[in-house]
Write a protein that holds these residues in place. Structure first.
Motif, short mmCIF file in Angstrom:
data_model
loop_
_atom_site.label_atom_id
_atom_site.label_comp_id
_atom_site.label_asym_id
_atom_site.label_seq_id
_atom_site.Cartn_x
_atom_site.Cartn_y
_atom_site.Cartn_z
N ALA A 27 41.41 27.36 51.85
CA ALA A 27 39.95 27.36 51.68
C ALA A 27 39.43 25.94 51.46
O ALA A 27 38.37 25.58 51.96
CB ALA A 27 39.56 28.26 50.52
N ARG A 28 40.20 25.15 50.72
CA ARG A 28 39.78 23.76 50.48
C ARG A 28 39.80 22.96 51.79
O ARG A 28 38.90 22.15 52.04
CB ARG A 28 40.68 23.12 49.44
CG ARG A 28 40.48 23.75 48.05
CD ARG A 28 41.53 23.35 47.06
NE ARG A 28 41.36 21.96 46.64
CZ ARG A 28 42.16 21.37 45.76
NH1 ARG A 28 43.16 22.03 45.21
NH2 ARG A 28 41.95 20.13 45.41
N ARG A 30 39.42 24.28 54.81
CA ARG A 30 38.32 24.79 55.62
C ARG A 30 36.99 24.18 55.18
O ARG A 30 36.18 23.74 56.00
CB ARG A 30 38.24 26.31 55.53
CG ARG A 30 37.10 26.88 56.39
CD ARG A 30 36.89 28.39 56.26
NE ARG A 30 38.10 29.16 56.40
CZ ARG A 30 38.72 29.80 55.39
NH1 ARG A 30 38.22 29.76 54.18
NH2 ARG A 30 39.82 30.48 55.61
N LEU A 31 36.75 24.16 53.87
CA LEU A 31 35.49 23.58 53.36
C LEU A 31 35.36 22.11 53.74
O LEU A 31 34.28 21.67 54.16
CB LEU A 31 35.43 23.73 51.84
CG LEU A 31 35.21 25.15 51.32
CD1 LEU A 31 35.40 25.19 49.80
CD2 LEU A 31 33.83 25.65 51.69
N GLU A 34 34.54 21.95 57.45
CA GLU A 34 33.15 22.35 57.71
C GLU A 34 32.17 21.28 57.26
O GLU A 34 31.15 21.06 57.91
CB GLU A 34 32.86 23.69 57.06
CG GLU A 34 33.59 24.84 57.73
CD GLU A 34 33.50 26.15 56.98
OE1 GLU A 34 33.03 26.16 55.81
OE2 GLU A 34 33.90 27.18 57.55
N MET A 35 32.47 20.61 56.15
CA MET A 35 31.59 19.54 55.67
C MET A 35 31.53 18.38 56.65
O MET A 35 30.55 17.64 56.70
CB MET A 35 32.05 19.05 54.29
CG MET A 35 31.76 20.05 53.18
SD MET A 35 32.40 19.56 51.57
CE MET A 35 31.64 17.96 51.36
N GLU A 58 44.20 27.72 57.18
CA GLU A 58 42.95 27.90 56.44
C GLU A 58 42.89 29.24 55.72
O GLU A 58 42.22 29.36 54.70
CB GLU A 58 41.75 27.74 57.37
CG GLU A 58 41.56 26.31 57.86
CD GLU A 58 40.30 26.13 58.69
OE1 GLU A 58 39.63 27.13 59.02
OE2 GLU A 58 39.99 24.97 59.02
#
Length: 97
Positions: A27-28, A30-31, A34-35, A58
């Protein structure tokens, strides 16, 4: 009471439910991706991985990847590509694997 005898067990339920303050390794990543407005395909091409492998990373689906050594390398390279410090991710990954 068991809680006073085992104070280390109190944070565990939130971590298991997934509502804890620290998201999982995948998740980290992926974030961070995305950022930076990068697609899964962008990451896959840069890291020379398949899009499904990036998605497995992810999603924390380690069993769908070739092995712990490869997973560690993939996570480290992914973090470096995103220009984030891989050290905390590697420590968290060790506890997940």
């Amino acid at each position: 009471m068991n809680q006073s005898e085992h104070p280390d067990q109190q944070p565990a339920p939130t971590a298991e439910v997934g509502s804890g303050p620290v998201p999982g390794v995948g998740a980290r990543l992926r974030l961070a991706r995305e950022m930076r407005s990068l697609s899964v395909s962008d990451v896959a091409q840069t890291l020379k991985l398949g899009p499904r492998q990036v998605e497995a990373l992810e999603n924390g689906e380690w069993q769908g990847l070739p092995g712990q050594t490869f997973v560690r390398g993939f996570v480290r390279n992914y973090a470096r590509m995103l220009q984030i410090d891989p050290t905390p991710l590697m420590e968290q990954l060790d506890s997940q694997l």
